[in-house]
Write a protein that holds these residues in place. Sequence first.
Motif, mmCIF file in Angstrom:
data_model
loop_
_atom_site.group_PDB
_atom_site.id
_atom_site.type_symbol
_atom_site.label_atom_id
_atom_site.label_comp_id
_atom_site.label_asym_id
_atom_site.label_seq_id
_atom_site.Cartn_x
_atom_site.Cartn_y
_atom_site.Cartn_z
ATOM 1 N N THR A 1 16.643 74.460 28.273
ATOM 2 C CA THR A 1 17.851 73.916 27.665
ATOM 3 C C THR A 1 18.598 72.938 28.577
ATOM 4 O O THR A 1 19.299 72.069 28.084
ATOM 5 N N SER A 2 18.453 73.084 29.910
ATOM 6 C CA SER A 2 19.256 72.209 30.763
ATOM 7 C C SER A 2 18.531 70.893 30.970
ATOM 8 O O SER A 2 17.738 70.712 31.863
ATOM 9 N N ASN A 3 18.778 69.962 30.084
ATOM 10 C CA ASN A 3 18.110 68.680 30.213
ATOM 11 C C ASN A 3 19.093 67.534 30.132
ATOM 12 O O ASN A 3 18.761 66.435 29.750
ATOM 13 N N THR A 4 20.345 67.805 30.478
ATOM 14 C CA THR A 4 21.347 66.777 30.278
ATOM 15 C C THR A 4 21.457 65.820 31.447
ATOM 16 O O THR A 4 21.601 64.630 31.258
ATOM 17 N N GLY A 5 21.393 66.328 32.671
ATOM 18 C CA GLY A 5 21.414 65.446 33.820
ATOM 19 C C GLY A 5 22.781 64.869 34.108
ATOM 20 O O GLY A 5 23.411 65.209 35.109
ATOM 21 N N VAL A 6 23.276 64.029 33.218
ATOM 22 C CA VAL A 6 24.523 63.321 33.477
ATOM 23 C C VAL A 6 25.710 64.279 33.476
ATOM 24 O O VAL A 6 26.651 64.119 34.249
ATOM 25 N N GLU A 7 25.649 65.270 32.614
ATOM 26 C CA GLU A 7 26.825 66.116 32.415
ATOM 27 C C GLU A 7 26.997 67.193 33.478
ATOM 28 O O GLU A 7 28.046 67.821 33.557
ATOM 29 N N GLU A 8 25.981 67.421 34.278
ATOM 30 C CA GLU A 8 26.071 68.526 35.216
ATOM 31 C C GLU A 8 27.132 68.271 36.274
ATOM 32 O O GLU A 8 27.257 67.177 36.813
ATOM 33 N N ALA A 9 27.889 69.304 36.573
ATOM 34 C CA ALA A 9 29.122 69.155 37.355
ATOM 35 C C ALA A 9 28.912 68.612 38.780
ATOM 36 O O ALA A 9 29.588 67.654 39.151
ATOM 37 N N PRO A 10 28.010 69.162 39.600
ATOM 38 C CA PRO A 10 27.999 68.791 41.014
ATOM 39 C C PRO A 10 27.809 67.292 41.267
ATOM 40 O O PRO A 10 28.457 66.737 42.151
ATOM 41 N N ASN B 1 28.469 64.834 39.182
ATOM 42 C CA ASN B 1 29.198 64.069 38.178
ATOM 43 C C ASN B 1 29.701 62.748 38.753
ATOM 44 O O ASN B 1 29.556 61.693 38.151
ATOM 45 N N ILE B 2 30.294 62.840 39.963
ATOM 46 C CA ILE B 2 30.873 61.641 40.569
ATOM 47 C C ILE B 2 29.764 60.652 40.940
ATOM 48 O O ILE B 2 29.891 59.449 40.741
ATOM 49 N N ASP B 3 28.662 61.204 41.461
ATOM 50 C CA ASP B 3 27.531 60.348 41.796
ATOM 51 C C ASP B 3 27.047 59.574 40.572
ATOM 52 O O ASP B 3 26.797 58.378 40.641
ATOM 53 N N ALA B 4 26.932 60.302 39.447
ATOM 54 C CA ALA B 4 26.448 59.663 38.230
ATOM 55 C C ALA B 4 27.384 58.540 37.812
ATOM 56 O O ALA B 4 26.943 57.447 37.446
ATOM 57 N N ARG B 5 28.708 58.808 37.872
ATOM 58 C CA ARG B 5 29.687 57.761 37.563
ATOM 59 C C ARG B 5 29.486 56.537 38.433
ATOM 60 O O ARG B 5 29.452 55.409 37.955
ATOM 61 N N LEU B 6 29.346 56.821 39.726
ATOM 62 C CA LEU B 6 29.198 55.748 40.707
ATOM 63 C C LEU B 6 27.966 54.895 40.364
ATOM 64 O O LEU B 6 28.032 53.657 40.361
ATOM 65 N N VAL B 7 26.872 55.606 40.060
ATOM 66 C CA VAL B 7 25.634 54.890 39.728
ATOM 67 C C VAL B 7 25.831 54.036 38.490
ATOM 68 O O VAL B 7 25.417 52.871 38.431
ATOM 69 N N GLN B 8 26.544 54.624 37.493
ATOM 70 C CA GLN B 8 26.779 53.862 36.265
ATOM 71 C C GLN B 8 27.570 52.587 36.551
ATOM 72 O O GLN B 8 27.213 51.502 36.106
ATOM 73 N N TRP B 9 28.662 52.748 37.324
ATOM 74 C CA TRP B 9 29.505 51.579 37.604
ATOM 75 C C TRP B 9 28.754 50.550 38.443
ATOM 76 O O TRP B 9 28.829 49.352 38.175
ATOM 77 N N LEU B 10 28.030 51.059 39.440
ATOM 78 C CA LEU B 10 27.280 50.143 40.296
ATOM 79 C C LEU B 10 26.256 49.348 39.490
ATOM 80 O O LEU B 10 26.158 48.126 39.631
ATOM 81 N N SER B 11 25.529 50.070 38.607
ATOM 82 C CA SER B 11 24.516 49.339 37.844
ATOM 83 C C SER B 11 25.178 48.377 36.871
ATOM 84 O O SER B 11 24.648 47.288 36.624
ATOM 85 N N ALA B 12 26.355 48.764 36.342
ATOM 86 C CA ALA B 12 27.061 47.838 35.454
ATOM 87 C C ALA B 12 27.440 46.573 36.210
ATOM 88 O O ALA B 12 27.261 45.452 35.718
ATOM 89 N N ILE B 13 27.961 46.754 37.446
ATOM 90 C CA ILE B 13 28.387 45.597 38.237
ATOM 91 C C ILE B 13 27.189 44.722 38.602
ATOM 92 O O ILE B 13 27.245 43.490 38.525
ATOM 93 N N LEU B 14 26.073 45.402 38.942
ATOM 94 C CA LEU B 14 24.885 44.633 39.311
ATOM 95 C C LEU B 14 24.285 43.897 38.111
ATOM 96 O O LEU B 14 23.664 42.851 38.265
ATOM 97 N N LEU B 15 24.469 44.488 36.914
ATOM 98 C CA LEU B 15 23.880 43.863 35.731
ATOM 99 C C LEU B 15 24.713 42.688 35.225
ATOM 100 O O LEU B 15 24.212 41.851 34.479
ATOM 101 N N LEU B 16 25.992 42.636 35.635
ATOM 102 C CA LEU B 16 26.861 41.557 35.140
ATOM 103 C C LEU B 16 26.309 40.165 35.450
ATOM 104 O O LEU B 16 26.259 39.313 34.553
ATOM 105 N N PRO B 17 25.896 39.894 36.712
ATOM 106 C CA PRO B 17 25.323 38.566 36.988
ATOM 107 C C PRO B 17 24.122 38.257 36.104
ATOM 108 O O PRO B 17 23.952 37.105 35.674
ATOM 109 N N VAL B 18 23.307 39.292 35.838
ATOM 110 C CA VAL B 18 22.142 39.080 34.970
ATOM 111 C C VAL B 18 22.605 38.636 33.586
ATOM 112 O O VAL B 18 22.074 37.686 32.997
#
Lengths: 325, 100
Positions: free
Chosen positions: A86-95, A97-114
């Motif tokens: 059942t545990s297949n969410t990845g993004v939602e897991e608490a420990p 969480n901040i890392d996942a956010r960071l990765v999301q924002w970083l990839s968003a920023i990196l994708l903007l020039p593209v």
Amino acid sequence: MTLLAWGFDGLLLLGLLGLAWKALNSTDLFSAIALFIAFGLLMALVWVRLEAPDIALAEAAIGAGLSGALLLAALARLRGMEGNVTSNTGVEEAPNNIDARLVQWLSAILLLPVLFGLVYGVLSLPGNAVGLSAEINANLAASGVSNPVTAVLLNFRAYDTLLEVFVLLLALIAIWSMGSIQFNRSIETIGKTSLETTSSVLDTLVYLLVPVLMMVAAYLLWVGAHAPGGAFQAGSVLAAACVLLLLAGWPLHRLLTAMRLRLLAVAGPVVFVSMAAYSLIAEGALLQFPPEHAGTLILLLETVAALSIAVTLAALFSGGQGQHE
Amino acid sequence: MIAVIDLFSVLLLIAGAVFFLAGTLGLLRFPDVYTRLHALTKADNVGLGLIIAGLALQAESWAVAGKLVLIWLLVLLAGASVSYLVANGALKRGIRPWKS
């Protein structure tokens, strides 16, 4: 009539964007994959609407079919590793969480020039581009085939296809370098739970479908010379037959032993490179075929390439390296 | 004569679309995997059959009509087998059929 076409295209576009958004946003990996497969099917329809049936065929076979099977197999293995279904969410897991956010924002920023680059590229296109179709049609007679797409892919710009074939081989080597599972063993972990004892229906399906798939692959390969089709489409249909056989638990590993698997996987790239080297020496230019033999050479190239593509894709799906005799 | 064939075509296509609509509705609204499969196979088998029949009436040649029928037969084969496999897999995992 144009209103109907506009409406259809609009629905297609909205559906595509909606599916892409849902697939990226879904926390359940299984539904994300199901959405991705649906996305691939709609994408194939988009290519049909853009009057590119060659790409539509490839997208339907690889984008929707094989990629979907590949992702589902990966998911089955991931769940097998986790032990917890059942545990297949990845993004939602608490420990993390901040890392996942960071990765999301970083990839968003990196994708903007593209994104800006793409927008700039589209906006800076010349308004009345004529394309190269006139030149291609003028030289079609010398290419050895009558399908302009095949003429471009296998003759005029054959080195593009050469590189694509190597990309596939590289992917296979990358996957094999991550660990060694046996070709047939790896499938057991995927299919064991549900397919094990339901063999009679599945076997009948395999009996009926695999010959049809092989015939379709041969047809696509042959028809590529004068109509939509070609090595990639034929190879992916053949790979689908292999996947079906693997899932049904057929002893494909006895046919594709470690050595044969490797030989078949490198056959396409090797034939391609040797033909390129030969033409460089004999004709003075890379992959320049003499017009009188071009048709035969292209068919030979495509046949070997299709076999390599099929075996490579099937091996990518299984993740295994084949058994030593 | 042409108009009569067109009329038949339209009727068959609309009937097929109704089956697809009903199948989709069933897929979304039915309570468990077995009833959903039941709804889905109606769309796949009968709905597609009607649409193929409607399109085959418009086909330019017998070869094209034959290819359309072949597509229908392949979908029938794959749909029926996959439905059985999904239902059987669900049963094996202990998913009970829904009862009112």
